[in-house]
Design an enzyme around this catalytic site. Structure first.
Site, PDB file in Angstrom:
ATOM      1  N   HIS A 131       7.367  -5.974  -4.294  1.00 15.09           N
ATOM      2  CA  HIS A 131       6.175  -5.214  -3.920  1.00 15.09           C
ATOM      3  C   HIS A 131       6.090  -3.895  -4.694  1.00 15.09           C
ATOM      4  CE1 HIS A 131       3.157  -3.818  -0.815  1.00 15.09           C
ATOM      5  NE2 HIS A 131       3.561  -2.646  -1.291  1.00 15.09           N
ATOM      6  N   GLU A 132       7.151  -3.086  -4.626  1.00 15.41           N
ATOM      7  CA  GLU A 132       7.091  -1.763  -5.260  1.00 15.41           C
ATOM      8  C   GLU A 132       7.014  -1.888  -6.778  1.00 15.41           C
ATOM      9  OE1 GLU A 132       6.260   0.623  -3.579  1.00 15.41           O
ATOM     10  OE2 GLU A 132       6.844   0.022  -1.554  1.00 15.41           O
ATOM     11  N   HIS A 135       3.556  -2.533  -7.871  1.00 14.14           N
ATOM     12  CA  HIS A 135       2.737  -1.319  -7.997  1.00 14.14           C
ATOM     13  C   HIS A 135       2.926  -0.667  -9.369  1.00 14.14           C
ATOM     14  CE1 HIS A 135       1.057  -1.318  -4.074  1.00 14.14           C
ATOM     15  NE2 HIS A 135       2.135  -0.949  -3.404  1.00 14.14           N
ATOM     16  N   HIS A 141      -2.659  -3.387  -3.122  1.00 13.80           N
ATOM     17  CA  HIS A 141      -2.340  -4.198  -1.952  1.00 13.80           C
ATOM     18  C   HIS A 141      -3.229  -5.420  -1.881  1.00 13.80           C
ATOM     19  CE1 HIS A 141      -0.258  -0.573   0.021  1.00 13.80           C
ATOM     20  NE2 HIS A 141       0.581  -1.310  -0.674  1.00 13.80           N
ATOM     21  N   CYS A 142      -2.640  -6.492  -1.395  1.00 14.27           N
ATOM     22  CA  CYS A 142      -3.325  -7.782  -1.394  1.00 14.27           C
ATOM     23  C   CYS A 142      -3.745  -8.131   0.022  1.00 14.27           C
ATOM     24  CB  CYS A 142      -2.372  -8.836  -1.950  1.00 14.27           C
ATOM     25  SG  CYS A 142      -3.082 -10.481  -1.974  1.00 14.27           S
TER      26      CYS A 142
END
Ligand SMILES: Nc1ncnc2c1ncn2[C@@H]1O[C@H](COP(=O)(O)OP(=O)(O)O)[C@@H](O)[C@H]1O
Ligand SMILES: [Zn+2]
Ligand SMILES: [Zn+2]
Lengths: 195, 459
Positions: A131-132, A135, A141-142
């Site tokens: 996730h990070e 970015h 965000h999904c």
């Protein structure tokens, strides 16, 4: 060559098998070489004594400056509890389209009462690392709650996610990676993509 | 409105707050900018279009409340959220009074922040051009908070404007829900006494003895429990206006007491002997037929004459149906703001239904129907099914075929919330203020399927 460096910046001893899993999964997910950065150096000035938590934003600044030579991106993992000033805690933070990301294991282990089984714990860490890092490649965000890029305000949401990008995010990642490759020289500063 | 087009301005003197908060929201896809102090925030406000401002309360120079106030005056459609490290009731109240959307105490839960922003975005009703147009048109149809364009009410407004300037006692007559209280307030606001208190007493709500001490006050020891002297509403309304609602319901003894006060302009507190002079303009109201009550000797004739100096009669809504469209507009707008829902209008069929209805509860009933409609409506345009009115009405109407049951209302409401949250049960449960287990069982009960991206329901 674009390389991602993984760096354990926790207080306790490094959890080698955890780092190995992360290394393998992240490399697979983003299709990039991932190396472990074994340095005993730790971020300074990130601890807020009143909150007894570390400022993830300050850690990101420090990481961007101390990025290991040759690595394009750095993903730090810590056992310290992280916060940003406005929120009680964060699982991690990253510079959008930047170079640095950090993930904390402190709250992924559970609420302190019940330890999750090790497999679930590892899955959570891998998910938040993907996730990070996502970015830093420019992913937002999904909406899909299954995707690693879904917002994760709590453990429940983390557990709902897969450790991987959904097809839409994957496609977007490839798109961004191509764009990025072209603009490589302009992307030196982690803040260039931000307002 | 897309997330990218939702522009959020973060105002905080601490750089780390600006950076981390912007960073967090940016990853949700919003467009962010920040300002380190009030003056630069205001400059940003003038330069761009903003949907949301997150503003710190304590800043050197111009504080958050001032930014809030100035921002609301510049762009009333912007949602301003005040953030602070210390919660004091006073500042929270002030912030809300100045029109803050919400008030957050740092630090707050990540989930709370994301949900709040989502809520603002989904509820933010942009000021649309037609609202501005509607407002301009309506100015001529107002008397303070009362709106109407029927000739009968226009004549009432004219009379009320004149009456407001005189010191005379006024009697407001009309069925329940026709706007008697609103009229009394409007008269006070238009009168030379408008800066003095407007005091309201509902005469039907109290027993004779309670009403007596409520109106006239009491001396210490006047009865058990009278531990100290208390002034009554007459004294409280001194130099202002006293509104005696439902005057037709007072007892013979109080009718006499009241008559004396009106004649002498002095009150005696219960248990006391002192005559306290009062300077009060009286507005009385009733939905009863006072003249008939006088004929039947249930109401004193002399009091009736005292009250009946100027009579303002509000016609029932069914006798001025041309007011319905403008009232609908008015309520959708004010209720929409109050309930933070986007209420733009009603469908043509729904308007036809509203025009045909008999409105035994008058304007109040219309307001309630619309309020309920806004709650159940899935879209900014209210449909016939949202109104819960039977399709034909009036004394000869057959019993409605499908009266909207409470369960039906609940089902529609839940479906609309689920739609708003893209089928996310956790978020919907929060908005509905019930726990998830309860929500799941209701979804099952009503056969609402939880579908990603759209909430279902066959209604
Ligand atoms: N002409 C009007 N314009 C706007 N709102 C009205 C009007 N008449 C009544 N209302 C609203 O209808 C409701 C009932 O009015 P109210 O004055 O309390 O009636 P009553 O005195 O007959 O009990 C209130 O919510 C009031 O704001
Ligand atoms: Zn994220
Ligand atoms: Zn995705």
């Amino acid at each position: 060559m674009k390389e991602i460096a993984i760096w354990w910046i926790g207080a306790s001893g490094v959890a080698v098998d955890l780092l190995e899993v992360v290394q393998r999964r992240v490399a697979g997910e983003f299709g990039l070489p991932v190396g472990a950065h074994l340095s005993a150096e730790r971020p300074e000035g990130s601890l807020d004594p009143r909150r007894r938590q570390h400022s993830s934003t300050k850690i990101l600044h420090w990481l961007a400056e101390h990025r290991p030579a040759g690595a394009d991106r750095v993903l730090a993992i810590t056992d310290a509890d992280l916060f940003i000033p406005i929120l009680t805690f964060v699982f991690g933070e990253a510079h959008l389209k930047g170079r640095a990301a950090v993930v904390s294991t402190a709250r992924l282990a559970g609420d302190g009462l019940m330890l999750p089984d090790p497999a679930r714990f590892r899955a959570r860490v891998v998910t938040e690392c993907v996730h990070e890092l996502g970015h830093t490649f420019g992913l937002l965000h999904c909406q899909s709650t299954r995707c690693a890029m879904a917002r994760s305000p709590g453990l429940r949401e983390v557990d709902a996610k897969n450790e991987t990008l959904c097809p839409a995010c994957r496609e977007r990642y490839l798109e961004l990676a191509t764009e990025n490759g072209e603009n490589d020289e302009q992307e030196k500063h982690p803040h260039s993509g931000r307002r | 409105m897309s997330k990218k087009n939702t522009h959020i301005l973060v105002v905080d003197d601490e750089e780390i707050v600006r950076e981390s908060l912007s960073g967090w929201l940016e990853k949700d896809g919003y467009t962010l900018a920040s300002a380190p102090d009030g003056p630069s925030a205001l400059k940003e406000l003038e330069a761009g279009t903003w949907s949301i401002i997150l503003c710190d309360l304590k800043m050197p120079g111009m504080d958050g409340l001032e930014v809030l106030d100035r921002a609301r005056k510049l762009h009333p459609e912007i949602a301003v959220v005040i953030m602070t490290a210390f919660a004091t009731v006073d500042t929270a109240v002030n912030a809300m009074k100045l029109g803050a959307f919400d008030y957050l105490v740092k630090p707050f839960d990540p989930e709370e922040l994301s949900l709040m922003i989502q809520k603002i975005v989904s509820q933010q009703s942009l000021v649309r051009e037609n609202t501005i147009l509607r407002k301009a048109l309506r100015r001529d149809y107002r008397f303070r908070d009362l709106v109407s364009k029927s000739p009968a009410m226009q004549a009432v407004f004219d009379l009320a404007r004149t009456a407001a300037r005189s010191p005379s006692t006024i009697l407001v007559l009309g069925e329940s829900g026709t706007g008697k209280e609103l009229m009394a307030r409007a008269i006070h606001a238009e009168s030379p006494r408008h800066e003095r208190p407007f005091v309201e007493v509902s005469c039907a709500a109290l027993t004779e003895t309670l009403l007596e001490s409520e109106l006239f006050g009491y001396e210490k020891g006047a009865f058990t429990g009278a531990a100290a002297r208390r002034e009554g509403k007459f004294e409280a309304a001194n130099e202002g206006t006293l509104f005696l609602d439902e005057i037709g319901d007072i007892s013979p003894k109080l009718q006499m007491d009241l008559l004396r006060v009106l004649e002498e302009r002095k009150v005696t507190r219960v248990g006391g002997t002192e005559l306290v002079p009062v300077d009060v303009r009286i507005i009385a109201a009733t939905n009863r037929d006072l003249k008939k009550a006088v004929q039947e000797e249930r109401f004193r004739q002399d009091l009736y004459y005292r009250l009946n100096v100027i009579t303002i009669t509000l016609p029932p809504l069914r006798d001025r149906r041309e007011d319905i469209p403008i009232l609908v507009d008015h309520f959708l707008e004010t209720l929409g703001v109050e309930m933070k829902r986007d209420a733009e209008g009603v469908s043509a069929e729904a308007m036809a239904l509203l025009l045909a209805h008999d409105w035994p509860g008058n304007v109040r009933e219309l307001r309630n129907v619309l309020e309920r409609g806004i709650v159940v409506a899935k879209e900014p345009i209210l449909q016939v099914s949202d109104l819960g009115l039977s399709l034909s009405s009036g004394p000869h109407a057959p019993a409605p075929a499908h009266p909207a049951s409470l369960a039906e209302i609940e089902k529609q409401y839940i479906a609309s919330v689920l739609q708003q949250t893209d089928g996310n049960v956790t978020h919907a449960a929060r908005i509905l203020d019930i726990d998830r287990v309860t929500l799941y069982s209701k979804i099952r009960k009503y056969g609402l399927r939880k579908v990603e991206g759209e909430a279902a329901g066959e209604s």
